[in-house]
Design a protein around this motif. Structure first.
Motif, PDB file in Angstrom:
ATOM      1  N   VAL A  31      -5.659 -10.363   4.957  1.00 10.51           N
ATOM      2  CA  VAL A  31      -5.270  -8.952   4.914  1.00 10.51           C
ATOM      3  C   VAL A  31      -6.405  -8.094   5.432  1.00 10.51           C
ATOM      4  CG1 VAL A  31      -3.701  -9.306   2.983  1.00 10.51           C
ATOM      5  CG2 VAL A  31      -6.078  -8.714   2.530  1.00 10.51           C
ATOM      6  N   THR A  32      -6.044  -6.911   5.885  1.00  9.44           N
ATOM      7  CA  THR A  32      -7.025  -5.942   6.369  1.00  9.44           C
ATOM      8  C   THR A  32      -7.080  -4.758   5.407  1.00  9.44           C
ATOM      9  OG1 THR A  32      -5.334  -4.852   7.723  1.00  9.44           O
ATOM     10  CG2 THR A  32      -6.639  -6.596   8.764  1.00  9.44           C
ATOM     11  N   ASP A  34      -6.491  -1.416   3.688  1.00 11.42           N
ATOM     12  CA  ASP A  34      -5.345  -0.513   3.588  1.00 11.42           C
ATOM     13  C   ASP A  34      -4.033  -1.144   4.034  1.00 11.42           C
ATOM     14  OD1 ASP A  34      -6.582   1.525   2.356  1.00 11.42           O
ATOM     15  OD2 ASP A  34      -6.485   2.941   4.017  1.00 11.42           O
ATOM     16  N   GLN A  35      -3.977  -2.444   4.141  1.00  3.36           N
ATOM     17  CA  GLN A  35      -2.717  -3.103   4.438  1.00  3.36           C
ATOM     18  C   GLN A  35      -1.856  -3.106   3.179  1.00  3.36           C
ATOM     19  OE1 GLN A  35      -2.990  -7.006   6.191  1.00  3.36           O
ATOM     20  NE2 GLN A  35      -0.975  -7.622   5.445  1.00  3.36           N
ATOM     21  N   THR A  36      -0.581  -2.780   3.326  1.00  4.21           N
ATOM     22  CA  THR A  36       0.325  -2.813   2.186  1.00  4.21           C
ATOM     23  C   THR A  36       0.517  -4.256   1.747  1.00  4.21           C
ATOM     24  OG1 THR A  36       1.503  -0.816   2.849  1.00  4.21           O
ATOM     25  CG2 THR A  36       2.658  -2.318   1.388  1.00  4.21           C
ATOM     26  N   PRO A  50      -1.392  -0.130  -1.073  1.00  4.80           N
ATOM     27  CA  PRO A  50      -2.321  -0.682  -0.079  1.00  4.80           C
ATOM     28  C   PRO A  50      -3.524  -1.307  -0.770  1.00  4.80           C
ATOM     29  CG  PRO A  50      -2.642   1.667  -0.245  1.00  4.80           C
ATOM     30  CD  PRO A  50      -1.542   1.323  -1.221  1.00  4.80           C
ATOM     31  N   ARG A 112      -3.070   3.827   7.277  1.00  2.33           N
ATOM     32  CA  ARG A 112      -2.119   3.158   6.414  1.00  2.33           C
ATOM     33  C   ARG A 112      -0.912   2.709   7.199  1.00  2.33           C
ATOM     34  NH1 ARG A 112       1.660   5.905   1.859  1.00  2.33           N
ATOM     35  NH2 ARG A 112       2.523   3.995   1.007  1.00  2.33           N
ATOM     36  N   SER A 113      -0.384   1.567   6.808  1.00  2.00           N
ATOM     37  CA  SER A 113       0.803   1.067   7.481  1.00  2.00           C
ATOM     38  C   SER A 113       2.001   1.901   7.096  1.00  2.00           C
ATOM     39  CB  SER A 113       1.051  -0.407   7.089  1.00  2.00           C
ATOM     40  OG  SER A 113       1.186  -0.513   5.691  1.00  2.00           O
TER      41      SER A 113
END
Length: 472
Positions: A31-32, A34-36, A50, A112-113
């Protein structure tokens, strides 16, 4: 530090827990910042969470459908090579500064996604709670999730056979709506077996209902009474008698039940009503829309404007009772709540400082707000803090109602359907567009004189819109 545990953040508005609706990642995924990583449902709304860290997912704490308290572990992330996870220092600094950026809907300031993105075929939607997978073990090939009903043995790929000790992941259906996932859980439908008819193969509510009906038809007459409890346990329901349906009282449904029960316990409410000739109001709306077709005004917007006029004249109804302080608090601004029926239950989104909006602005804001409410896209803050509620129950085809006040407010205006009725005009019988208006109010904040004056003012504005203009 090689691992970092991300805790379920403070959701605000007095919310202390959230139900896990869908995991957006699985153990072993990278995961990166702020990835949900998970979609949760609170008592107010369905929101994405996130993650403020980057790295490999080591553990997911909680399964779909499980309620997690705020401050408890949600996901564990490990950085490659045992280094401090990316974003950890930033998160610790923000946490010390009290920025609140890690709350739901805010992220950590790195972007953010999108709130709802379509899942890729084969993407994972669930994982065992708090299960760690060694980095050396390759992710197994997805296989259908096991069910309690016997079925022919499935052919297991060689990659899975070589990693028999690793947990398997179910094949994810293309599902966007949490309502569809909840419906599938309640009716015992395995989404991996449902063929979606929506765009791109997305599973819709109708697909789940069709699958459930087909399963019921296929098993009708073959399930004995002794098997009911076993089937109920399989779909996550409580043990009941044959034919019973048990719906868990969770999320928004539970919040509605708690709030309405509290309102009925604490508020000595009274309901008064009056019939009003809405013919002139409909004519006014038609004239406005003919003059400004690019900015249409709804009847609900005109009724909201009339409410605001009434509350300016009778501010006693734009109030709440502070029982602890033994006082009545009249609000300086009108935060107008609009009762909206959604697939997830009755919600009351709030238009902040509605008294500062023009009629055209009210119409636009009402349309956008109700649309977002029905889609489940409103943040929790938009569903609290109202000072007066407008309830258009006429959309259900009924004339009148004695609704329960939206605690802690002090009053609620209800509007019934507008229908043709015989009406006396200038001593002559005529067919007019008539509606019933009702006002439910807290008798602690005012007496009948104030409540009657407010409702009469509303009715006069409905029958003669020029009264509204004169009152502005």
């Amino acid at each position: 530090m090689s691992e970092q545990v991300f805790l379920l953040p403070d959701l605000g508005e007095g919310l202390t827990e959230a139900e896990i609706v869908q995991w957006r990642v699985a153990v072993g995924d990278v995961v990166t910042i702020d990835q949900t990583v998970v979609e949760v449902e609170t008592a107010k709304a369905v929101v994405d969470v996130p993650c403020p860290y980057a790295g490999r997912v080591v553990a997911l704490h909680g399964a779909e459908g499980e309620v997690r308290p705020v401050g408890q572990p949600l996901i564990t992330v490990a950085a490659p090579g045992g280094a401090e996870p990316a974003g950890h220092a930033v998160y610790r600094e923000e946490e010390r500064a009290g920025s609140g950026n890690v709350l739901i809907g805010y992220g950590t300031g790195h972007g953010r996604s999108s709130r709802r993105r379509r899942l890729r075929p084969g993407a994972h939607t669930s994982a065992p709670a708090a299960v760690s997978v060694p980095a050396a073990v390759p992710a197994p090939t997805a296989v259908p999730a096991p069910t309690a009903v016997p079925a022919p043995a499935a052919v297991v790929p060689a990659a899975v056979a070589s990693a028999a000790t690793a947990p398997t992941r179910p094949v994810a259906a293309l599902v966007i709506s949490p309502i569809v996932r909840r419906l599938a859980r309640e009716r015992g439908v395995d989404l991996a077996t449902v063929r979606g008819t929506g765009p791109g193969g997305v599973v819709r509510r109708a697909d789940v209902e069709a699958a459930a009906d087909a399963a019921t038809s296929a098993t009708e007459g073959t399930v004995g009474v002794g098997q009911v409890d076993q089937l109920a346990a399989h779909v996550g329901l409580a043990s009941t008698g044959a034919g019973d349906t048990v719906i868990p009282l969770t999320g928004i449904r539970r919040a509605i039940a708690d709030k309405l029960s509290r309102s009925r316990r604490e508020i000595p409410e009274v309901t008064i009503w009056v019939d009003a000739d809405a013919t002139a109001l409909l004519g006014t709306r038609a004239a406005i829309n003919a003059a400004h077709p690019d900015q249409p005004v709804s009847i609900l917007a005109l009724l909201a404007r009339i409410c605001l006029s009434g509350l300016r004249r009778y501010p006693q109804l734009n109030a709440r009772v502070d029982t602890e302080g033994q006082r009545i608090v009249q609000s300086a601004g009108v935060h107008l709540g609009i009762a909206a029926q959604t697939d997830r239950g009755l919600v009351v989104p709030v238009l902040r400082d509605a008294d500062r909006l023009t009629t055209v602005e009210l119409a636009a804001e009402l349309a956008a707000t109700t649309k977002a409410a029905r889609a489940g896209e409103l943040p929790p803050a938009r569903l609290t803090g109202g000072t007066f509620t407008l309830n258009n129950y006429g959309v259900f085809g009924v004339d009148g109602s004695t609704p329960i006040i939206n605690h802690p407010e002090a009053a609620l205006l209800g509007v019934g359907r507008i229908v043709d009725k015989p009406w006396v005009v200038d001593g002559q019988l005529a067919v007019r567009k008539v509606t019933q208006l009702s006002l439910t109010f807290d008798h602690r904040v005012c007496d009948g004189g104030v409540a009657g004056g407010f409702l009469r003012h509303v009715a006069d504005c409905v029958e003669r819109p020029e009264v509204l203009i004169a009152a502005v």
